[in-house]
Design a protein around this motif. Structure first.
Motif, PDB file in Angstrom:
ATOM      1  N   ALA A  10       3.596  -0.459   5.464  1.00  0.00           N
ATOM      2  CA  ALA A  10       3.911   0.125   4.152  1.00  0.00           C
ATOM      3  C   ALA A  10       5.454   0.322   4.148  1.00  0.00           C
ATOM      4  O   ALA A  10       5.949   0.471   5.516  1.00  0.00           O
ATOM      5  CB  ALA A  10       2.957   1.278   4.154  1.00  0.00           C
ATOM      6  N   PRO A  11       5.804   0.713   3.103  1.00  0.00           N
ATOM      7  CA  PRO A  11       7.359   1.155   3.090  1.00  0.00           C
ATOM      8  C   PRO A  11       7.335   2.659   3.497  1.00  0.00           C
ATOM      9  O   PRO A  11       6.264   3.245   3.465  1.00  0.00           O
ATOM     10  CB  PRO A  11       7.446   1.045   1.397  1.00  0.00           C
ATOM     11  CG  PRO A  11       6.717   0.103   0.823  1.00  0.00           C
ATOM     12  CD  PRO A  11       5.506   0.058   1.734  1.00  0.00           C
ATOM     13  N   SER A  12       8.460   2.973   3.902  1.00  0.00           N
ATOM     14  CA  SER A  12       8.616   4.576   4.337  1.00  0.00           C
ATOM     15  C   SER A  12       8.032   5.522   3.245  1.00  0.00           C
ATOM     16  O   SER A  12       8.328   5.102   2.129  1.00  0.00           O
ATOM     17  CB  SER A  12       9.943   4.800   4.511  1.00  0.00           C
ATOM     18  OG  SER A  12      10.581   3.932   5.762  1.00  0.00           O
ATOM     19  N   GLY A  13       7.280   6.552   3.822  1.00  0.00           N
ATOM     20  CA  GLY A  13       6.879   7.465   2.876  1.00  0.00           C
ATOM     21  C   GLY A  13       5.445   7.311   2.152  1.00  0.00           C
ATOM     22  O   GLY A  13       4.988   7.847   1.314  1.00  0.00           O
ATOM     23  N   SER A  14       4.800   5.891   2.575  1.00  0.00           N
ATOM     24  CA  SER A  14       3.646   5.660   1.682  1.00  0.00           C
ATOM     25  C   SER A  14       2.320   6.381   2.279  1.00  0.00           C
ATOM     26  O   SER A  14       1.344   6.369   1.942  1.00  0.00           O
ATOM     27  CB  SER A  14       3.442   4.125   1.931  1.00  0.00           C
ATOM     28  OG  SER A  14       4.462   3.582   1.061  1.00  0.00           O
ATOM     29  N   ALA A 118      -6.866 -10.305  13.276  1.00  0.00           N
ATOM     30  CA  ALA A 118      -6.285  -9.366  12.987  1.00  0.00           C
ATOM     31  C   ALA A 118      -6.334  -9.040  11.311  1.00  0.00           C
ATOM     32  O   ALA A 118      -6.585 -10.061  10.328  1.00  0.00           O
ATOM     33  CB  ALA A 118      -4.613  -9.570  12.852  1.00  0.00           C
ATOM     34  N   LEU A 119      -6.505  -7.822  10.966  1.00  0.00           N
ATOM     35  CA  LEU A 119      -6.524  -7.369   9.552  1.00  0.00           C
ATOM     36  C   LEU A 119      -5.528  -6.648   9.339  1.00  0.00           C
ATOM     37  O   LEU A 119      -4.960  -5.649   9.943  1.00  0.00           O
ATOM     38  CB  LEU A 119      -7.701  -6.422   9.539  1.00  0.00           C
ATOM     39  CG  LEU A 119      -7.935  -5.528   8.099  1.00  0.00           C
ATOM     40  CD1 LEU A 119      -8.453  -6.593   7.228  1.00  0.00           C
ATOM     41  CD2 LEU A 119      -8.906  -4.395   8.196  1.00  0.00           C
ATOM     42  N   ALA A 120      -4.735  -7.089   8.219  1.00  0.00           N
ATOM     43  CA  ALA A 120      -3.286  -6.739   7.690  1.00  0.00           C
ATOM     44  C   ALA A 120      -3.650  -5.865   6.475  1.00  0.00           C
ATOM     45  O   ALA A 120      -4.064  -6.430   5.476  1.00  0.00           O
ATOM     46  CB  ALA A 120      -2.489  -7.908   7.648  1.00  0.00           C
ATOM     47  N   VAL A 121      -3.343  -4.575   6.686  1.00  0.00           N
ATOM     48  CA  VAL A 121      -3.507  -3.527   5.292  1.00  0.00           C
ATOM     49  C   VAL A 121      -2.149  -3.043   5.080  1.00  0.00           C
ATOM     50  O   VAL A 121      -1.424  -2.569   5.711  1.00  0.00           O
ATOM     51  CB  VAL A 121      -4.534  -2.397   5.804  1.00  0.00           C
ATOM     52  CG1 VAL A 121      -4.843  -1.465   4.472  1.00  0.00           C
ATOM     53  CG2 VAL A 121      -6.050  -2.734   6.490  1.00  0.00           C
ATOM     54  N   PHE A 122      -1.968  -3.275   3.596  1.00  0.00           N
ATOM     55  CA  PHE A 122      -0.727  -2.730   3.076  1.00  0.00           C
ATOM     56  C   PHE A 122      -1.140  -1.490   2.456  1.00  0.00           C
ATOM     57  O   PHE A 122      -2.076  -1.431   1.370  1.00  0.00           O
ATOM     58  CB  PHE A 122      -0.028  -3.893   2.002  1.00  0.00           C
ATOM     59  CG  PHE A 122       1.100  -3.434   1.422  1.00  0.00           C
ATOM     60  CD1 PHE A 122       2.283  -3.768   2.002  1.00  0.00           C
ATOM     61  CD2 PHE A 122       1.212  -2.487   0.105  1.00  0.00           C
ATOM     62  CE1 PHE A 122       3.604  -3.642   1.276  1.00  0.00           C
ATOM     63  CE2 PHE A 122       2.254  -2.430  -0.304  1.00  0.00           C
ATOM     64  CZ  PHE A 122       3.560  -2.563  -0.055  1.00  0.00           C
ATOM     65  N   VAL A 123      -0.390  -0.365   2.853  1.00  0.00           N
ATOM     66  CA  VAL A 123      -0.335   1.006   2.020  1.00  0.00           C
ATOM     67  C   VAL A 123       0.635   1.108   0.953  1.00  0.00           C
ATOM     68  O   VAL A 123       1.609   0.937   1.338  1.00  0.00           O
ATOM     69  CB  VAL A 123      -0.444   1.928   3.235  1.00  0.00           C
ATOM     70  CG1 VAL A 123      -0.788   3.232   2.496  1.00  0.00           C
ATOM     71  CG2 VAL A 123      -1.266   1.743   4.448  1.00  0.00           C
ATOM     72  N   LYS A 124       0.347   1.507   0.038  1.00  0.00           N
ATOM     73  CA  LYS A 124       1.145   2.060  -1.183  1.00  0.00           C
ATOM     74  C   LYS A 124       0.788   2.884  -1.874  1.00  0.00           C
ATOM     75  O   LYS A 124      -0.229   3.553  -1.770  1.00  0.00           O
ATOM     76  CB  LYS A 124       1.171   0.437  -2.204  1.00  0.00           C
ATOM     77  CG  LYS A 124      -0.112   0.233  -2.944  1.00  0.00           C
ATOM     78  CD  LYS A 124       0.152  -0.648  -3.822  1.00  0.00           C
ATOM     79  CE  LYS A 124      -0.088  -0.478  -5.417  1.00  0.00           C
ATOM     80  NZ  LYS A 124       0.052  -1.620  -6.229  1.00  0.00           N
ATOM     81  N   VAL A 125       1.732   3.511  -2.657  1.00  0.00           N
ATOM     82  CA  VAL A 125       1.831   4.694  -3.476  1.00  0.00           C
ATOM     83  C   VAL A 125       2.189   4.102  -4.851  1.00  0.00           C
ATOM     84  O   VAL A 125       3.256   3.395  -4.801  1.00  0.00           O
ATOM     85  CB  VAL A 125       2.824   5.601  -3.148  1.00  0.00           C
ATOM     86  CG1 VAL A 125       2.696   7.062  -3.781  1.00  0.00           C
ATOM     87  CG2 VAL A 125       2.397   6.231  -1.569  1.00  0.00           C
ATOM     88  N   GLU A 130       7.247   9.411  -5.982  1.00  0.00           N
ATOM     89  CA  GLU A 130       6.479  10.132  -4.988  1.00  0.00           C
ATOM     90  C   GLU A 130       6.869   9.790  -3.604  1.00  0.00           C
ATOM     91  O   GLU A 130       7.027  10.634  -2.893  1.00  0.00           O
ATOM     92  CB  GLU A 130       4.780   9.528  -5.158  1.00  0.00           C
ATOM     93  CG  GLU A 130       4.014  10.153  -4.170  1.00  0.00           C
ATOM     94  CD  GLU A 130       3.807  11.717  -4.005  1.00  0.00           C
ATOM     95  OE1 GLU A 130       3.174  12.290  -2.879  1.00  0.00           O
ATOM     96  OE2 GLU A 130       4.262  12.336  -4.991  1.00  0.00           O
ATOM     97  N   ILE A 131       7.493   8.391  -3.406  1.00  0.00           N
ATOM     98  CA  ILE A 131       7.751   8.134  -2.055  1.00  0.00           C
ATOM     99  C   ILE A 131       9.261   8.822  -1.582  1.00  0.00           C
ATOM    100  O   ILE A 131       9.486   9.472  -0.834  1.00  0.00           O
ATOM    101  CB  ILE A 131       8.021   6.535  -2.084  1.00  0.00           C
ATOM    102  CG1 ILE A 131       6.808   5.895  -2.071  1.00  0.00           C
ATOM    103  CG2 ILE A 131       8.922   6.287  -0.872  1.00  0.00           C
ATOM    104  CD1 ILE A 131       6.798   4.411  -1.998  1.00  0.00           C
ATOM    105  N   LYS A 132       9.964   8.896  -2.995  1.00  0.00           N
ATOM    106  CA  LYS A 132      11.097   9.599  -2.706  1.00  0.00           C
ATOM    107  C   LYS A 132      11.003  11.328  -2.408  1.00  0.00           C
ATOM    108  O   LYS A 132      11.598  11.713  -1.542  1.00  0.00           O
ATOM    109  CB  LYS A 132      11.935   9.583  -3.814  1.00  0.00           C
ATOM    110  CG  LYS A 132      13.176  10.379  -3.930  1.00  0.00           C
ATOM    111  CD  LYS A 132      14.254   9.959  -5.332  1.00  0.00           C
ATOM    112  CE  LYS A 132      15.669  10.647  -5.226  1.00  0.00           C
ATOM    113  NZ  LYS A 132      16.270  10.486  -6.549  1.00  0.00           N
TER     114      LYS A 132
END
Length: 189
Positions: A10-14, A118-125, A130-132
């Protein structure tokens, strides 16, 4: 037991680190955390070998040359991060499935290298605001580093469609429940 990889990117802060910590605490007998190697400066609260393997730039580059990484990336200028093959094997030898908390490119490289294991999970907001807010609340960012991270967030979000699963993290309790379901279904498959 054939070990599996469960990759959270995920991007930072997610919130990927919060999710990973929850899963590791809940499934202590099944899961183990893959400690990444990096060249960045250790923060006061971090422990070498637990949070990261902190390597010099020279040592990191030598391990690249010796093909000791399952994946690696220069995430920020001069800051390298990677997953040592020996770390994955160490955890498999303990009879555990390996959980990763890695950047987006690293997650995709691991998925490519290990395929169906492998299971690849993308975490998002849902919002950049909100990330900021989350990044600013850490108290570790300068205005310049925050701007750099936010630009990287936008870039990393463009890779969402390449992951096996997308986990929306706007309500933490719901997100943790969904993460548990994903992990258990994958381990049993």
């Amino acid at each position: 037991m054939k070990g599996k990889l469960i990759i959270f990117s995920a991007p930072s802060g997610s919130g990927k680190t919060t999710i990973v910590r929850h899963l590791l605490n809940k499934y202590t007998h099944q899961l183990a955390f893959s400690v990444s190697a990096c060249t960045r400066t250790r923060r006061d609260y971090e422990i070498d070998g637990k949070d990261y393997y902190f390597l010099t730039l020279q040592d990191f580059r030598q391990k690249i040359a010796d093909q000791q990484f399952a994946e690696w990336e220069e995430v920020y200028a001069g800051n390298y991060y990677g997953t040592l093959k020996s770390e994955i094997q160490r955890l498999w030898d303990q009879g555990k499935h390996v959980v990763f908390d890695v950047d987006v490119k690293g997650g995709l490289k691991l998925k490519e290298a290990y395929g169906d294991a492998a299971l690849a999970v993308f975490v998002k907001v849902t919002s950049e605001e909100e990330i900021k807010r989350r990044l600013a609340s850490r108290g570790t960012e300068t205005p310049e580093s925050l701007a750099t991270r936010l630009a990287k967030v936008r870039y990393e979000q463009s890779f969402e469609h390449e992951f096996d699963e997308v986990l929306l993290n706007d309500n933490l309790d719901e997100t943790l429940g969904k993460a548990e379901q994903l992990v258990q279904a994958f381990i049993k498959s």
